[in-house]
Design a protein around this motif. Structure first.
Motif, mmCIF file in Angstrom:
data_model
loop_
_atom_site.group_PDB
_atom_site.id
_atom_site.type_symbol
_atom_site.label_atom_id
_atom_site.label_comp_id
_atom_site.label_asym_id
_atom_site.label_seq_id
_atom_site.Cartn_x
_atom_site.Cartn_y
_atom_site.Cartn_z
ATOM 1 N N LEU A 1 0.732 -1.228 -0.085
ATOM 2 C CA LEU A 1 -0.161 -0.047 0.114
ATOM 3 C C LEU A 1 0.804 1.335 -0.043
ATOM 4 C CD1 LEU A 1 -2.624 -1.195 2.487
ATOM 5 C CD2 LEU A 1 -3.019 -0.894 0.166
ATOM 6 N N GLY A 2 2.317 1.135 0.105
ATOM 7 C CA GLY A 2 3.191 2.215 -0.072
ATOM 8 C C GLY A 2 3.249 2.834 1.490
ATOM 9 N N ASP A 3 2.492 2.391 2.614
ATOM 10 C CA ASP A 3 2.776 2.847 3.911
ATOM 11 C C ASP A 3 3.800 2.300 4.482
ATOM 12 O OD1 ASP A 3 2.322 3.686 6.442
ATOM 13 O OD2 ASP A 3 -0.039 3.182 6.541
ATOM 14 N N TYR A 4 4.953 2.880 4.392
ATOM 15 C CA TYR A 4 6.198 2.278 4.923
ATOM 16 C C TYR A 4 6.491 2.473 6.271
ATOM 17 C CZ TYR A 4 7.860 0.517 0.627
ATOM 18 O OH TYR A 4 8.090 -0.346 -0.649
ATOM 19 N N PRO A 5 5.941 3.662 6.815
ATOM 20 C CA PRO A 5 6.038 3.538 8.420
ATOM 21 C C PRO A 5 5.281 2.573 9.288
ATOM 22 C CG PRO A 5 5.469 5.765 7.596
ATOM 23 C CD PRO A 5 5.464 4.805 6.282
ATOM 24 N N HIS A 6 4.148 2.042 8.744
ATOM 25 C CA HIS A 6 3.520 1.178 9.156
ATOM 26 C C HIS A 6 4.138 -0.225 8.879
ATOM 27 C CE1 HIS A 6 0.028 3.814 10.000
ATOM 28 N NE2 HIS A 6 0.019 3.048 11.039
ATOM 29 N N ALA A 7 4.478 -0.505 7.504
ATOM 30 C CA ALA A 7 5.294 -1.596 7.004
ATOM 31 C C ALA A 7 6.547 -1.864 8.151
ATOM 32 C CB ALA A 7 5.901 -1.322 5.869
ATOM 33 N N ILE A 8 7.288 -0.652 8.373
ATOM 34 C CA ILE A 8 8.418 -0.708 9.330
ATOM 35 C C ILE A 8 7.855 -1.229 10.633
ATOM 36 C CG2 ILE A 8 10.120 0.875 10.546
ATOM 37 C CD1 ILE A 8 10.475 2.246 7.496
ATOM 38 N N GLU A 9 7.074 -0.423 11.176
ATOM 39 C CA GLU A 9 6.541 -0.838 12.568
ATOM 40 C C GLU A 9 6.249 -2.214 12.610
ATOM 41 O OE1 GLU A 9 2.564 -0.055 15.031
ATOM 42 O OE2 GLU A 9 2.850 1.217 13.333
ATOM 43 N N TYR A 10 5.442 -2.908 11.805
ATOM 44 C CA TYR A 10 4.994 -4.294 11.772
ATOM 45 C C TYR A 10 6.304 -5.136 11.555
ATOM 46 C CZ TYR A 10 0.547 -3.252 13.033
ATOM 47 O OH TYR A 10 -0.654 -2.588 13.971
ATOM 48 N N LEU A 11 7.254 -4.949 10.768
ATOM 49 C CA LEU A 11 8.178 -5.611 10.598
ATOM 50 C C LEU A 11 9.078 -5.743 11.923
ATOM 51 C CD1 LEU A 11 9.759 -7.727 8.659
ATOM 52 C CD2 LEU A 11 10.683 -5.803 7.791
ATOM 53 N N GLU A 12 9.334 -4.350 12.337
ATOM 54 C CA GLU A 12 10.207 -4.654 13.797
ATOM 55 C C GLU A 12 9.290 -5.402 14.691
ATOM 56 O OE1 GLU A 12 11.846 -0.081 13.429
ATOM 57 O OE2 GLU A 12 10.009 -0.321 14.475
ATOM 58 N N ARG A 13 7.872 -5.286 14.902
ATOM 59 C CA ARG A 13 7.211 -6.127 15.914
ATOM 60 C C ARG A 13 7.673 -7.620 15.507
ATOM 61 N NH1 ARG A 13 1.344 -3.843 17.353
ATOM 62 N NH2 ARG A 13 1.499 -5.713 18.866
ATOM 63 N N TYR A 14 7.392 -8.001 14.290
ATOM 64 C CA TYR A 14 7.640 -9.444 13.782
ATOM 65 C C TYR A 14 8.941 -9.841 14.528
ATOM 66 C CZ TYR A 14 8.239 -13.310 10.743
ATOM 67 O OH TYR A 14 8.364 -14.738 10.372
ATOM 68 N N LEU A 15 10.038 -9.221 14.005
ATOM 69 C CA LEU A 15 11.268 -9.777 14.341
ATOM 70 C C LEU A 15 11.490 -9.559 15.890
ATOM 71 C CD1 LEU A 15 13.117 -7.563 11.520
ATOM 72 C CD2 LEU A 15 13.084 -10.194 11.705
ATOM 73 N N ALA A 16 10.968 -8.599 16.844
ATOM 74 C CA ALA A 16 11.220 -8.610 18.050
ATOM 75 C C ALA A 16 10.196 -9.631 18.554
ATOM 76 C CB ALA A 16 10.633 -7.037 18.411
ATOM 77 N N GLU A 17 9.147 -10.176 18.503
ATOM 78 C CA GLU A 17 8.140 -10.950 19.219
ATOM 79 C C GLU A 17 8.328 -12.530 18.621
ATOM 80 O OE1 GLU A 17 4.468 -9.378 19.924
ATOM 81 O OE2 GLU A 17 4.995 -7.160 19.794
ATOM 82 N N VAL A 18 8.691 -12.590 17.417
ATOM 83 C CA VAL A 18 8.654 -14.139 16.804
ATOM 84 C C VAL A 18 10.242 -14.547 16.951
ATOM 85 C CG1 VAL A 18 8.319 -15.589 14.945
ATOM 86 C CG2 VAL A 18 6.963 -13.859 15.361
ATOM 87 N N THR A 19 10.461 -15.697 17.764
ATOM 88 C CA THR A 19 11.815 -15.972 17.976
ATOM 89 C C THR A 19 12.479 -16.948 16.665
ATOM 90 O OG1 THR A 19 10.933 -18.025 19.115
ATOM 91 C CG2 THR A 19 11.602 -16.131 20.470
ATOM 92 N N GLU A 20 11.458 -17.806 16.338
ATOM 93 C CA GLU A 20 12.015 -18.751 15.007
ATOM 94 C C GLU A 20 11.544 -18.070 13.856
ATOM 95 O OE1 GLU A 20 11.312 -22.721 15.928
ATOM 96 O OE2 GLU A 20 11.423 -22.619 17.819
#
Length: 137
Positions: free
Chosen positions: A81-100
């Motif tokens: 959707l071209g909404d990189y601030p939200h894309a960044i936010e959720y990729l950060e959360r994914y990397l922070a909260e998912v271990t494997e």
């Protein structure tokens, strides 16, 4: 470039597996079944390029399941959707909260690229120097 259905199918498999093995004594709940149904619909919308509808369905799946793995799907939708601030936010959360995460290093590079090219004040996870932001499958 959009992620392929194969990539989403791999996530669907992971999502399905996490529902099935959430606990040995725990049967699949109605919420788990509904979350999986929302995920299946979301993957279909995503594959058709209907990213807002896909995002809505992924959010419904998350609301029911609270599976952090869905943050990756949010990030992909927001990217499309071209909404990189939200894309960044959720990729950060994914990397922070998912271990494997088998492709963690690649996703950290992607996150660094998104931050560099689209701006973000957050620096929770790694950075990278790779050019391009193609999606993973």
């Amino acid at each position: 470039m959009r992620a392929s259905l194969a990539g989403l199918s791999a996530l669907f498999f992971t999502f399905s597996l996490s529902l099935a093995v959430a606990g040995p004594a725990r049967a699949q709940t109605a919420d788990d079944a509904a979350a999986q149904a929302h995920f299946t619909v979301a993957a279909s919308y995503y594959d058709q390029g209907e990213y807002e509808d896909a995002l809505r369905e992924f959010e419904n799946a998350y609301r029911l399941s609270h599976r952090a793995q869905l943050f990756y799907n949010f990030a992909l939708c927001y990217q499309q959707l071209g909404d990189y601030p939200h894309a960044i936010e959720y990729l950060e959360r994914y990397l922070a909260e998912v271990t494997e995460i088998p492709n963690r290093a690649t996703l950290e590079i992607r996150l660094g690229n998104w931050r560099e090219h689209h701006g973000s004040a957050s620096t929770e996870t790694g950075t990278g120097t790779e050019t391009g932001t193609g999606t993973e499958t």
